[in-house]
Design an enzyme around this catalytic site. Structure first.
Site, short mmCIF file in Angstrom:
data_model
loop_
_atom_site.label_atom_id
_atom_site.label_comp_id
_atom_site.label_asym_id
_atom_site.label_seq_id
_atom_site.Cartn_x
_atom_site.Cartn_y
_atom_site.Cartn_z
N CYS A 1 0.84 -1.20 0.00
CA CYS A 1 0.00 0.00 0.00
C CYS A 1 0.87 1.25 0.00
O CYS A 1 1.84 1.35 0.77
CB CYS A 1 -0.91 -0.01 1.22
SG CYS A 1 -1.90 1.50 1.41
N CYS B 1 -6.12 -0.33 8.57
CA CYS B 1 -5.33 0.88 8.35
C CYS B 1 -4.90 1.43 9.70
O CYS B 1 -5.71 1.54 10.62
CB CYS B 1 -6.13 1.94 7.59
SG CYS B 1 -5.15 3.41 7.17
N GLN C 1 -5.52 20.58 7.79
CA GLN C 1 -4.32 19.84 8.15
C GLN C 1 -4.68 18.39 8.42
O GLN C 1 -5.75 18.07 8.92
CB GLN C 1 -3.67 20.47 9.38
CG GLN C 1 -3.15 21.88 9.15
CD GLN C 1 -1.97 21.92 8.18
OE1 GLN C 1 -1.24 20.94 8.02
NE2 GLN C 1 -1.79 23.06 7.53
N PHE D 1 -1.88 32.96 1.81
CA PHE D 1 -2.36 31.59 1.53
C PHE D 1 -3.18 31.12 2.74
O PHE D 1 -2.97 30.04 3.29
CB PHE D 1 -1.20 30.63 1.27
CG PHE D 1 -0.25 31.07 0.18
CD1 PHE D 1 -0.53 30.82 -1.15
CD2 PHE D 1 0.92 31.75 0.49
CE1 PHE D 1 0.35 31.22 -2.15
CE2 PHE D 1 1.80 32.16 -0.49
CZ PHE D 1 1.51 31.90 -1.82
N ASP E 1 1.67 30.10 4.38
CA ASP E 1 1.59 28.63 4.31
C ASP E 1 1.25 28.26 2.87
O ASP E 1 0.13 27.89 2.56
CB ASP E 1 0.52 28.12 5.28
CG ASP E 1 0.40 26.60 5.26
OD1 ASP E 1 1.32 25.94 4.74
OD2 ASP E 1 -0.62 26.08 5.77
N CYS F 1 5.04 22.45 3.59
CA CYS F 1 4.88 21.01 3.48
C CYS F 1 5.89 20.43 2.50
O CYS F 1 5.75 19.29 2.05
CB CYS F 1 3.46 20.66 3.04
SG CYS F 1 2.97 21.37 1.46
#
Length: 388
Positions: free
Chosen positions: A53, A126, A229, A256, A320, A346
């Site tokens: 996965c 999961c 988030q 942003f 961001d 990120c």
């Protein structure tokens, strides 16, 4: 025999002789034939689907080595640009806390895709999804089979204030029977909203009450497929870092801004710039309803970044940007004279690229807070404070 020293950006272990070994951890031993002998930081992956996965790449790492990987990703990106900065201890989100994810469904299968493949791994367990979202996987599989889903569809899941929010793209069943099936599904499983999008925009089929996401203590209307988030713990870590970075500021520019992840937690008066209309309208409505001193503007910061003169009106700036970073905005940030800049990213590589331009103009990276909210993945986030 050689020793695995670290994990590279794509997830392979790197040995002291330069060889790369998939599914290894620091402290493992790599034999001459390429066999990995587990060391002290190599844990047994908890999920039966690993490593097929693509939802996780690093389940073989214990928390200590995974935190080291997160920190190393940031340090390596800075080093590639000739930069260094103080890194704070990494904040990791626990397992089973992911409140936003996109699964794929087709012909009785639903799950993440395999690594570097379009093949769907039919999810039976999961260890990253929050339990309320994972609890929907088997019922969604049955629902799609009943509705006759044959071609691939994407299933966007999020945990809103009212419960699970579902947006299915690429599939929009029609007719009374489909409507009754969707309604029954939502009633049985406590779904807050169910929307479909066959390419013409999201169409809500179920929403007993308006769906919101609380940000900084303010409920904000949550558009179907909206961004938040990935974990509550990750959001809290990033917000705390940003609030610390701009402490004392009376006027702040939030660039942003999205739905207001940072906007509603910031001190003083806040100017919020965002290019996505649905997010901006939701932020604006929430601020107006609560009487907050927030001044939103619809603005594409790639085509029309704030100028240095505009930025100089504020005591601090928060940004961001998406993964591509803020190259167009970084030039003005480098030239402006605000007291503090809090940069959330990120993507360590695009962050380091933008940071290089700012450091060259006289800014200093005061500190960086690494955040690992995409547990066991190679995806890394951070918040940094820049000062003159």
């Amino acid at each position: 025999m050689s020793l695995i020293l670290r994990v590279a950006a794509r997830g392979d272990g790197v040995a002291d002789d330069g060889r790369h070994a998939p599914l290894s951890a620091p402290g493992d031993t790599l034999t001459e034939t390429g066999e990995v002998v587990p060391g002290p930081h190599h844990q047994t992956p908890p999920c039966r689907h690993f490593p097929t996965c693509g939802g996780c790449q690093l389940q073989q790492l214990d928390d200590e080595s995974y935190a080291a990987f997160v920190a190393d990703r940031i340090a390596s990106a800075l080093d590639a640009q000739g930069l260094t900065a103080p890194l704070r201890p990494v904040l990791l989100s626990p397992p089973n806390t992911r409140r936003r994810a996109t699964l794929h469904a087709e012909r009785g299968l639903i799950g993440f895709t395999a690594e570097a493949s379009h093949q769907i791994v039919d999810m039976r367990e999961c260890h990253i999804l929050a339990p309320p979202l994972f609890a929907l996987v088997a019922p969604l599989r049955a629902l799609f089979q009943r509705l006759g889903l044959k071609r691939r569809a994407d299933v966007h899941l999020a945990l809103a204030d009212q419960g699970p929010d579902i947006l299915v793209t690429g599939f929009a069943p029609q007719g009374l029977e489909a409507a009754e099936a969707l309604t029954g599904f939502c009633e049985r499983h406590g779904v807050a909203r169910f929307s479909v999008d066959d390419g013409l925009g999201a169409e809500t089929r179920w929403e007993p009450q308006p769906v919101t996401i609380t940000l900084g203590g303010v409920p904000v209307g949550f558009p179907p497929g909206g961004f938040l988030q990935a974990t509550r713990e990750g959001e809290d870590a990033l917000v705390a870092a940003v609030v610390e970075a701009v402490a004392g500021a009376k006027t702040v520019a939030d660039l942003f801004a999205g739905l207001g992840t940072f906007t509603f937690a910031l001190p003083g008066k806040v100017y919020a710039a965002e290019g996505a209309r649905d997010a901006l309208f939701a932020l604006k409505a929430a601020a107006h309803l609560r009487g907050r001193a927030v001044f939103p503007e619809h603005r594409d910061l790639y085509r029309r970044p704030l100028t240095a003169a505009e930025l100089d009106r504020f005591d601090a700036v928060v940004l961001d940007p998406p993964r591509a970073g803020a190259r167009e905005q970084a030039a003005a940030l480098a030239a402006c004279t605000v007291g503090t800049i809090a940069y959330v990213s990120c993507n360590p590589s695009s962050f380091a690229r933008d940071a290089k331009a700012m450091v060259a103009a006289g800014w200093r990276i005061d500190w960086i807070q690494p955040v690992g909210q995409f547990r066991w993945s190679t995806h890394v986030e951070l918040a940094a404070r820049f000062v003159r």
